[in-house]
Design a protein around this motif. Structure first.
Motif, PDB file in Angstrom:
ATOM      1  N   ASN A  19       0.741  -0.996   0.280  1.00  0.00           N
ATOM      2  CA  ASN A  19      -0.197   0.001   0.155  1.00  0.00           C
ATOM      3  C   ASN A  19       0.496   1.466   0.392  1.00  0.00           C
ATOM      4  N   LEU A  20       1.597   1.282  -0.109  1.00  0.00           N
ATOM      5  CA  LEU A  20       3.029   2.031  -0.570  1.00  0.00           C
ATOM      6  C   LEU A  20       2.811   2.742  -1.156  1.00  0.00           C
ATOM      7  N   ASN A  21       2.833   2.586  -2.669  1.00  0.00           N
ATOM      8  CA  ASN A  21       3.034   3.834  -3.087  1.00  0.00           C
ATOM      9  C   ASN A  21       4.946   4.001  -3.590  1.00  0.00           C
ATOM     10  N   VAL A  22       5.332   2.369  -3.418  1.00  0.00           N
ATOM     11  CA  VAL A  22       6.905   2.704  -3.769  1.00  0.00           C
ATOM     12  C   VAL A  22       6.974   1.541  -3.976  1.00  0.00           C
ATOM     13  N   ASN A  23       7.887   1.087  -5.233  1.00  0.00           N
ATOM     14  CA  ASN A  23       8.460   0.159  -5.489  1.00  0.00           C
ATOM     15  C   ASN A  23       9.810  -0.205  -3.819  1.00  0.00           C
ATOM     16  N   VAL A  24       9.399  -1.986  -3.839  1.00  0.00           N
ATOM     17  CA  VAL A  24      10.423  -2.020  -2.563  1.00  0.00           C
ATOM     18  C   VAL A  24      11.504  -3.056  -2.902  1.00  0.00           C
ATOM     19  N   GLU A  25      12.600  -3.344  -2.818  1.00  0.00           N
ATOM     20  CA  GLU A  25      13.650  -3.797  -2.417  1.00  0.00           C
ATOM     21  C   GLU A  25      13.924  -3.908  -0.779  1.00  0.00           C
ATOM     22  N   LEU A  26      14.087  -5.262  -0.650  1.00  0.00           N
ATOM     23  CA  LEU A  26      13.982  -5.890   0.650  1.00  0.00           C
ATOM     24  C   LEU A  26      15.309  -6.800   0.903  1.00  0.00           C
ATOM     25  N   ILE A  27      16.628  -6.043   1.782  1.00  0.00           N
ATOM     26  CA  ILE A  27      17.730  -6.046   1.338  1.00  0.00           C
ATOM     27  C   ILE A  27      18.061  -7.039   2.987  1.00  0.00           C
ATOM     28  N   PHE A  28      18.389  -8.190   3.518  1.00  0.00           N
ATOM     29  CA  PHE A  28      18.634  -9.137   4.131  1.00  0.00           C
ATOM     30  C   PHE A  28      20.054  -9.083   4.682  1.00  0.00           C
ATOM     31  N   ILE A  29      20.651  -8.568   6.076  1.00  0.00           N
ATOM     32  CA  ILE A  29      22.150  -9.134   5.130  1.00  0.00           C
ATOM     33  C   ILE A  29      22.020  -9.419   6.845  1.00  0.00           C
ATOM     34  N   ASP A  30      23.279 -11.269   6.460  1.00  0.00           N
ATOM     35  CA  ASP A  30      23.400 -12.195   7.394  1.00  0.00           C
ATOM     36  C   ASP A  30      24.623 -12.027   8.561  1.00  0.00           C
ATOM     37  N   ASP A  31      24.487 -11.395   9.495  1.00  0.00           N
ATOM     38  CA  ASP A  31      25.915 -10.941   9.879  1.00  0.00           C
ATOM     39  C   ASP A  31      26.112 -12.010  10.550  1.00  0.00           C
ATOM     40  N   GLY A  32      26.532 -13.734   9.878  1.00  0.00           N
ATOM     41  CA  GLY A  32      27.425 -14.770  10.186  1.00  0.00           C
ATOM     42  C   GLY A  32      27.044 -15.491  11.707  1.00  0.00           C
ATOM     43  N   SER A  33      25.604 -15.615  11.072  1.00  0.00           N
ATOM     44  CA  SER A  33      24.474 -16.216  12.326  1.00  0.00           C
ATOM     45  C   SER A  33      24.982 -17.910  12.206  1.00  0.00           C
TER      46      SER A  33
ATOM     47  N   PRO B  75       6.320  -2.293  11.680  1.00  0.00           N
ATOM     48  CA  PRO B  75       5.660  -2.280  10.395  1.00  0.00           C
ATOM     49  C   PRO B  75       4.982  -0.591   9.519  1.00  0.00           C
ATOM     50  N   GLU B  76       4.236  -0.905  10.952  1.00  0.00           N
ATOM     51  CA  GLU B  76       3.004  -0.535  11.145  1.00  0.00           C
ATOM     52  C   GLU B  76       3.053   1.168  10.987  1.00  0.00           C
ATOM     53  N   LEU B  77       4.498   1.411  11.005  1.00  0.00           N
ATOM     54  CA  LEU B  77       4.830   3.383  11.089  1.00  0.00           C
ATOM     55  C   LEU B  77       5.497   3.245   9.622  1.00  0.00           C
ATOM     56  N   LEU B  78       5.527   2.474   9.614  1.00  0.00           N
ATOM     57  CA  LEU B  78       6.193   2.769   7.927  1.00  0.00           C
ATOM     58  C   LEU B  78       5.447   3.049   6.616  1.00  0.00           C
ATOM     59  N   PRO B  79       4.416   3.468   6.813  1.00  0.00           N
ATOM     60  CA  PRO B  79       3.584   4.511   5.999  1.00  0.00           C
ATOM     61  C   PRO B  79       3.119   5.978   6.544  1.00  0.00           C
ATOM     62  N   GLU B  80       3.240   6.159   8.073  1.00  0.00           N
ATOM     63  CA  GLU B  80       3.323   7.604   8.008  1.00  0.00           C
ATOM     64  C   GLU B  80       4.872   7.891   8.227  1.00  0.00           C
ATOM     65  N   MET B  81       5.925   7.023   8.230  1.00  0.00           N
ATOM     66  CA  MET B  81       7.106   7.144   7.392  1.00  0.00           C
ATOM     67  C   MET B  81       7.585   8.461   7.122  1.00  0.00           C
ATOM     68  N   LEU B  82       6.783   7.326   5.921  1.00  0.00           N
ATOM     69  CA  LEU B  82       6.951   7.287   4.397  1.00  0.00           C
ATOM     70  C   LEU B  82       6.367   8.988   3.513  1.00  0.00           C
ATOM     71  N   ARG B  83       4.998   9.286   4.906  1.00  0.00           N
ATOM     72  CA  ARG B  83       4.387   9.979   4.094  1.00  0.00           C
ATOM     73  C   ARG B  83       5.375  11.477   4.127  1.00  0.00           C
ATOM     74  N   PHE B  84       5.137  11.664   5.776  1.00  0.00           N
ATOM     75  CA  PHE B  84       6.167  12.894   5.918  1.00  0.00           C
ATOM     76  C   PHE B  84       7.488  13.030   4.947  1.00  0.00           C
ATOM     77  N   ILE B  85       8.472  12.214   4.892  1.00  0.00           N
ATOM     78  CA  ILE B  85       9.478  12.067   3.184  1.00  0.00           C
ATOM     79  C   ILE B  85       8.974  13.127   2.548  1.00  0.00           C
ATOM     80  N   GLU B  86       7.677  11.872   2.596  1.00  0.00           N
ATOM     81  CA  GLU B  86       7.125  11.987   0.123  1.00  0.00           C
ATOM     82  C   GLU B  86       6.784  13.809   0.628  1.00  0.00           C
ATOM     83  N   GLU B  87       5.411  13.719   1.783  1.00  0.00           N
ATOM     84  CA  GLU B  87       5.021  15.263   1.738  1.00  0.00           C
ATOM     85  C   GLU B  87       5.531  16.376   2.439  1.00  0.00           C
TER      86      GLU B  87
END
Ligand code: UDP
Ligand code: MG
Length: 319
Positions: free
Chosen positions: A34-48, A105-117
């Motif tokens: 619902n974010l109206n952006v494309n998403v790339e998820l980058i996981f970093i496995d820190d030597g698990s 993660p439910e904060l994501l839409p609001e965080m993005l809104r502050f950046i974009e708008e």
């Protein structure tokens, strides 16, 4: 003309997160469509040491379009994992998130809104409360923020998380800071820009256990202060001056006393006390100087901050 969608990179450092990963992925992907952006998820496995790497490969196989994974050759620490993610990210916006769902993660839409708008450059988050956290850890981390803010020129909000969204410009500014000893809460403050803070209540870790024991946190705090302030060194100078001055005055007093009324009783206890005190103060400040010297030593060697064993990224397949 249709405006092209922006790309959001979500960076997730993972250390022994086999219990959280699937849940994390399904939670985050509830919000991203619902974010109206494309998403790339980058996981970093820190030597698990657990099956984090295996799970990441599975997740990648199922979602090759959105997921990228970087595997470190060993555990390099969260700061290195964040750095690797930032360097690898291509997004117009970049957000850093813990894998254990303590960053809601439910904060994501609001965080993005502050950046974009509202044209903020950084939208950061902080915990309003520390409920569910040990009293000792709470006490020391609160003391850390106070000390840090007193000593250094920048100010970190108490309870600030690494969970923040930044524009590409900010990410590039952070990446231009090439220091080895990375304290990213400090680095993001240091680069400046317009910052908006959102607050949320502490969320308990869902699965697995924290990788931060008391001593690891203590080291993190010490590194943070030493990386951003030379005030402790200055304290050493001032204290050294005061102790020397007092010693000198005392010396004059002793000389005069001996000359006038003599010294019938040898002042053994006071002498021992003074010797111990000066030795203690000296050792303490030798230690402080050692901290900085050690930092300089590590910086000088300029080793890479992490070593990548392999990466999974479908956009590399054709190359
Ligand atoms: N983490 C990491 N490397 C480490 C320690 C932790 O990449 O050496 C990751 C961990 O997988 C998690 C995030 O950093 O995604 C925060 O760690 P944790 O939840 O253990 O810390 P806390 O929330 O207790 O501060
Ligand atoms: Mg956590």
């Amino acid at each position: 003309m249709v405006k092209e969608k922006k790309l959001l990179s979500i960076i997730v450092p993972c250390h022994n997160e086999e219990d959280s990963l699937r849940l994390f992925f399904s939670e985050v992907t509830k919000y991203t469509p619902n974010l109206n952006v494309n998403v790339e998820l980058i996981f970093i496995d820190d030597g698990s040491k657990d099956n984090t790497a295996g799970l990441l490969s599975e997740l990648y196989a199922e979602n090759r379009e959105t997921i990228k994974a970087i595997f470190f050759s060993r555990n390099f620490g969260k700061e290195s994992a964040i750095l690797a993610g930032l360097e690898y990210s291509k997004g117009d916006y970049v957000v850093v998130m813990d894998a254990d769902l303590q960053d809601p993660p439910e904060l994501l839409p609001e965080m993005l809104r502050f950046i974009e708008e509202e044209s903020y450059d950084i939208v950061a988050t902080r915990r309003r409360s520390r409920k569910g956290e040990g009293a000792v850890v709470s006490f020391f981390s609160s003391a850390f923020y106070k000390l840090f803010n007193k000593f250094s020129d920048i100010e970190i909000k108490e309870g600030a998380r690494d969970y923040k969204i930044m524009t590409r410009q900010v990410v590039n500014a952070i990446l231009s800071l090439q220091e080895n000893n990375r304290f990213s809460k400090g680095l993001t403050e240091w680069v400046g820009f317009n910052v908006k803070y959102l607050e949320f209540d502490n969320v308990q870790r869902q699965h697995g256990k924290t990788s931060w024991g008391f001593f690891k946190l203590f080291k993190y705090a010490l590194d943070g202060i030493v990386s951003f302030s030379v005030t402790p060194l200055r304290v050493a100078t001032v204290m050294g001056l005061i102790v020397s001055l007092l010693a000198f005055l005392y010396l004059i007093f002793v000389v005069i006393k001996t000359l006038t009324i003599g010294d019938p009783v040898a002042g053994y206890p006071s002498m021992i006390a003074i010797i111990l005190l000066t030795a203690g103060v000296q050792l303490l400040f030798l230690g402080i100087i050692g901290e900085y010297l050690g930092k300089a030593f590590i910086e000088m060697k300029n080793r890479p901050k992490y070593i990548v064993k392999r990466t999974l990224d479908s956009s590399n397949d054709s190359k």
